[in-house]
Design a protein around this motif. Structure first.
Motif, PDB file in Angstrom:
ATOM      1  N   GLU A 163       0.834  -1.205   0.000  1.00 50.81           N
ATOM      2  CA  GLU A 163       0.000   0.000   0.000  1.00 50.81           C
ATOM      3  C   GLU A 163       0.871   1.258   0.000  1.00 50.81           C
ATOM      4  O   GLU A 163       1.864   1.340   0.725  1.00 50.81           O
ATOM      5  CB  GLU A 163      -0.910   0.009   1.213  1.00 50.81           C
ATOM      6  CG  GLU A 163      -1.783   1.245   1.335  1.00 50.81           C
ATOM      7  CD  GLU A 163      -2.564   1.305   2.629  1.00 50.81           C
ATOM      8  OE1 GLU A 163      -3.261   2.310   2.857  1.00 50.81           O
ATOM      9  OE2 GLU A 163      -2.460   0.351   3.432  1.00 50.81           O
ATOM     10  N   LEU A 164       0.503   2.234  -0.819  1.00 51.02           N
ATOM     11  CA  LEU A 164       1.211   3.505  -0.856  1.00 51.02           C
ATOM     12  C   LEU A 164       0.804   4.327   0.357  1.00 51.02           C
ATOM     13  O   LEU A 164      -0.353   4.727   0.493  1.00 51.02           O
ATOM     14  CB  LEU A 164       0.885   4.253  -2.156  1.00 51.02           C
ATOM     15  CG  LEU A 164       1.539   5.621  -2.321  1.00 51.02           C
ATOM     16  CD1 LEU A 164       3.056   5.491  -2.399  1.00 51.02           C
ATOM     17  CD2 LEU A 164       1.005   6.323  -3.578  1.00 51.02           C
ATOM     18  N   LEU A 165       1.763   4.604   1.229  1.00 53.58           N
ATOM     19  CA  LEU A 165       1.490   5.342   2.459  1.00 53.58           C
ATOM     20  C   LEU A 165       1.735   6.839   2.316  1.00 53.58           C
ATOM     21  O   LEU A 165       1.179   7.631   3.080  1.00 53.58           O
ATOM     22  CB  LEU A 165       2.353   4.795   3.604  1.00 53.58           C
ATOM     23  CG  LEU A 165       2.192   3.303   3.910  1.00 53.58           C
ATOM     24  CD1 LEU A 165       3.156   2.884   5.000  1.00 53.58           C
ATOM     25  CD2 LEU A 165       0.759   2.995   4.311  1.00 53.58           C
ATOM     26  N   GLY A 166       2.577   7.225   1.360  1.00 52.02           N
ATOM     27  CA  GLY A 166       2.858   8.641   1.188  1.00 52.02           C
ATOM     28  C   GLY A 166       3.821   8.890   0.051  1.00 52.02           C
ATOM     29  O   GLY A 166       4.569   7.985  -0.363  1.00 52.02           O
ATOM     30  N   GLU A 167       3.793  10.113  -0.469  1.00 55.41           N
ATOM     31  CA  GLU A 167       4.734  10.546  -1.493  1.00 55.41           C
ATOM     32  C   GLU A 167       5.423  11.811  -1.013  1.00 55.41           C
ATOM     33  O   GLU A 167       4.802  12.670  -0.370  1.00 55.41           O
ATOM     34  CB  GLU A 167       4.019  10.805  -2.821  1.00 55.41           C
ATOM     35  CG  GLU A 167       3.438   9.564  -3.464  1.00 55.41           C
ATOM     36  CD  GLU A 167       2.879   9.837  -4.850  1.00 55.41           C
ATOM     37  OE1 GLU A 167       2.754  11.031  -5.215  1.00 55.41           O
ATOM     38  OE2 GLU A 167       2.574   8.870  -5.575  1.00 55.41           O
ATOM     39  N   PHE A 168       6.715  11.929  -1.337  1.00 54.67           N
ATOM     40  CA  PHE A 168       7.526  13.046  -0.868  1.00 54.67           C
ATOM     41  C   PHE A 168       8.248  13.651  -2.066  1.00 54.67           C
ATOM     42  O   PHE A 168       8.945  12.943  -2.809  1.00 54.67           O
ATOM     43  CB  PHE A 168       8.533  12.562   0.179  1.00 54.67           C
ATOM     44  CG  PHE A 168       7.894  11.839   1.335  1.00 54.67           C
ATOM     45  CD1 PHE A 168       7.576  12.512   2.500  1.00 54.67           C
ATOM     46  CD2 PHE A 168       7.594  10.483   1.248  1.00 54.67           C
ATOM     47  CE1 PHE A 168       6.978  11.856   3.563  1.00 54.67           C
ATOM     48  CE2 PHE A 168       6.994   9.809   2.301  1.00 54.67           C
ATOM     49  CZ  PHE A 168       6.690  10.503   3.463  1.00 54.67           C
ATOM     50  N   THR A 169       8.081  14.933  -2.252  1.00 56.78           N
ATOM     51  CA  THR A 169       8.690  15.641  -3.379  1.00 56.78           C
ATOM     52  C   THR A 169       9.367  16.911  -2.882  1.00 56.78           C
ATOM     53  O   THR A 169       9.194  17.329  -1.747  1.00 56.78           O
ATOM     54  CB  THR A 169       7.629  16.002  -4.438  1.00 56.78           C
ATOM     55  OG1 THR A 169       6.622  16.826  -3.828  1.00 56.78           O
ATOM     56  CG2 THR A 169       6.976  14.754  -5.022  1.00 56.78           C
ATOM     57  N   GLY A 170      10.126  17.535  -3.765  1.00 55.45           N
ATOM     58  CA  GLY A 170      10.821  18.771  -3.429  1.00 55.45           C
ATOM     59  C   GLY A 170      12.308  18.687  -3.675  1.00 55.45           C
ATOM     60  O   GLY A 170      13.027  19.675  -3.519  1.00 55.45           O
ATOM     61  N   THR A 207      11.772   8.750  12.276  1.00 55.79           N
ATOM     62  CA  THR A 207      10.877   9.908  12.340  1.00 55.79           C
ATOM     63  C   THR A 207      10.943  10.753  11.077  1.00 55.79           C
ATOM     64  O   THR A 207      10.009  11.504  10.787  1.00 55.79           O
ATOM     65  CB  THR A 207      11.227  10.801  13.538  1.00 55.79           C
ATOM     66  OG1 THR A 207      12.604  11.219  13.436  1.00 55.79           O
ATOM     67  CG2 THR A 207      11.027  10.053  14.853  1.00 55.79           C
ATOM     68  N   HIS A 208      12.032  10.635  10.332  1.00 59.72           N
ATOM     69  CA  HIS A 208      12.218  11.462   9.145  1.00 59.72           C
ATOM     70  C   HIS A 208      12.747  10.626   7.988  1.00 59.72           C
ATOM     71  O   HIS A 208      13.398   9.594   8.176  1.00 59.72           O
ATOM     72  CB  HIS A 208      13.189  12.617   9.439  1.00 59.72           C
ATOM     73  CG  HIS A 208      12.619  13.649  10.358  1.00 59.72           C
ATOM     74  ND1 HIS A 208      12.623  13.493  11.731  1.00 59.72           N
ATOM     75  CD2 HIS A 208      12.018  14.854  10.114  1.00 59.72           C
ATOM     76  CE1 HIS A 208      12.048  14.546  12.291  1.00 59.72           C
ATOM     77  NE2 HIS A 208      11.683  15.384  11.345  1.00 59.72           N
ATOM     78  N   ILE A 209      12.470  11.116   6.797  1.00 57.72           N
ATOM     79  CA  ILE A 209      12.987  10.557   5.553  1.00 57.72           C
ATOM     80  C   ILE A 209      14.023  11.531   5.000  1.00 57.72           C
ATOM     81  O   ILE A 209      13.836  12.742   5.042  1.00 57.72           O
ATOM     82  CB  ILE A 209      11.834  10.340   4.558  1.00 57.72           C
ATOM     83  CG1 ILE A 209      11.036   9.089   4.947  1.00 57.72           C
ATOM     84  CG2 ILE A 209      12.331  10.211   3.132  1.00 57.72           C
ATOM     85  CD1 ILE A 209       9.770   8.914   4.159  1.00 57.72           C
ATOM     86  N   VAL A 210      15.113  10.985   4.477  1.00 51.06           N
ATOM     87  CA  VAL A 210      16.224  11.792   3.992  1.00 51.06           C
ATOM     88  C   VAL A 210      16.567  11.359   2.574  1.00 51.06           C
ATOM     89  O   VAL A 210      16.559  10.160   2.267  1.00 51.06           O
ATOM     90  CB  VAL A 210      17.468  11.631   4.900  1.00 51.06           C
ATOM     91  CG1 VAL A 210      18.531  12.653   4.539  1.00 51.06           C
ATOM     92  CG2 VAL A 210      17.099  11.729   6.370  1.00 51.06           C
ATOM     93  N   GLU A 244       3.854  13.621   8.882  1.00 48.78           N
ATOM     94  CA  GLU A 244       3.158  14.757   8.289  1.00 48.78           C
ATOM     95  C   GLU A 244       3.399  14.878   6.790  1.00 48.78           C
ATOM     96  O   GLU A 244       2.600  15.494   6.072  1.00 48.78           O
ATOM     97  CB  GLU A 244       3.580  16.049   8.992  1.00 48.78           C
ATOM     98  CG  GLU A 244       3.198  16.095  10.469  1.00 48.78           C
ATOM     99  CD  GLU A 244       3.626  17.387  11.116  1.00 48.78           C
ATOM    100  OE1 GLU A 244       4.217  18.243  10.407  1.00 48.78           O
ATOM    101  OE2 GLU A 244       3.378  17.550  12.326  1.00 48.78           O
ATOM    102  N   GLY A 245       4.507  14.348   6.301  1.00 51.93           N
ATOM    103  CA  GLY A 245       4.818  14.415   4.884  1.00 51.93           C
ATOM    104  C   GLY A 245       5.399  15.732   4.426  1.00 51.93           C
ATOM    105  O   GLY A 245       5.626  15.926   3.227  1.00 51.93           O
TER     106      GLY A 245
END
Length: 315
Positions: A224-231, A248-251, A266-267
């Motif tokens: 399952e897709l839980l979230g997407e992160f862009t920037g 706690t964080h994605i890097v 929070e994404g």
């Protein structure tokens, strides 16, 4: 009367540059912390691996034996061995103390992009541009792979090993999870070439970096897709992603010289580190502390939290 437990302290992020290592090995292709976080390993375009004390910047050992640039490396759980892979199509197992190669594994028919140990460091898993992931026994003299996973339809760009699973990311746009307990393959289609995958430290999530400048967080069991992160920027080069030491964080690195941090729940993007100009292709988070290693061209940077003070260490 029972009193509520105190709230845990908010996680600190590594914002302060502590040390820059001039690795002197051409372009640094990958940087990794040792299992205990006391040392780091770099591999570069000059065909060597190097072992460092990142706090002092001291070079401890150099490992030579590959015939082409070294693309990835990983340390064993007890820090006694290293594994590395190269454009020369081989995987080498090294003895850390002596600096000598213990075993050389051949079988891939294209450059080998990535390596990882299993939990006990008895198996090395490698992924190659030839579309296969191969498992090598580190304890025997067996020259052939003990298992070959050839389901990918394009190069395997990243491999991660958990206690009972192998997770691969491929240029064919799929995350594949091999459950070794029941011999079952789970495949999740992302739709864009994958440059890197990472496992959360609690073992529940897979993070996939793709060449559409997007990170996708997947539930490892269901896909399952839980979230997407862009920037960040990632459309032409391989950039690496990881989780912080407490999940706690994605890097993730970026092609424009930044390292970006997102809050996992929070994404939202919470921090950008201006590391330099050009691609930040490799990074590694400390196993238990808010410490980050980043690569930029021929240098490696060590980052810590703002409250950290560098002690006078000489070893």
């Amino acid at each position: 009367m029972a009193f509520p437990l105190p709230r845990p302290a908010a996680p600190e992020l590594p914002k302060k540059l502590i040390r820059t290592l001039d690795c002197r090995q051409g372009t640094v292709r990958a940087v990794r912390f040792s299992a205990d976080g006391h040392y780091c390993i770099t591999c570069g375009s000059d065909k060597t691996l190097r072992l460092w004390n990142p706090l002092t910047g001291r070079l401890l050992k150099t490992y030579t034996g590959h015939g082409y640039e070294v693309l990835d490396t990983v340390g064993s759980f007890d820090n006694s061995q290293l594994a590395s892979c190269s454009g020369d199509k081989t995987v080498i197992l090294w003895d850390v103390a002596s600096g000598q190669s213990v075993r050389r594994f051949r079988g891939h028919v294209g450059k080998v992009n990535c390596v990882d140990f299993n939990e006990e460091s008895t198996i090395v898993v490698s992924g190659s541009i030839d579309g296969s992931a191969r498992c090598w026994d580190t304890r025997s003299r067996r020259a052939n792979a003990v298992q070959t996973l050839s389901e990918a339809r394009d190069g395997v760009s990243s491999v991660r090993v958990s206690p009972h699973e192998i997770v691969t990311g491929s240029v064919d746009g799929r995350v594949r999870r091999y459950d070794l307990r029941v011999g079952k393959l789970h495949s999740d289609y992302i739709g864009c070439p994958l440059s890197n995958v990472a496992l959360s430290r609690d073992g529940q999530c897979v993070l996939a970096a793709s060449l559409d400048s997007t990170l996708r967080l997947l539930d490892k069991e269901t896909g399952e897709l839980l979230g997407e992160f862009t920037g960040h920027e990632a459309s032409s080069y391989r950039v690496e992603c990881c989780f912080s030491e407490r999940d706690t964080h994605i890097v993730c690195g970026s092609e424009d010289g930044r390292v970006c941090f997102w809050d996992l729940l929070e994404g939202s993007k919470v921090l950008e580190l201006p590391v330099g100009k050009g691609v930040i292709s490799s990074l590694a988070f400390h196993p238990s502390a808010p410490a980050l290693l980043t690569t930029h061209s021929a240098a490696v940077q060590l980052w810590r939290e703002e409250s950290y003070e560098l002690e006078d260490v000489t070893t």
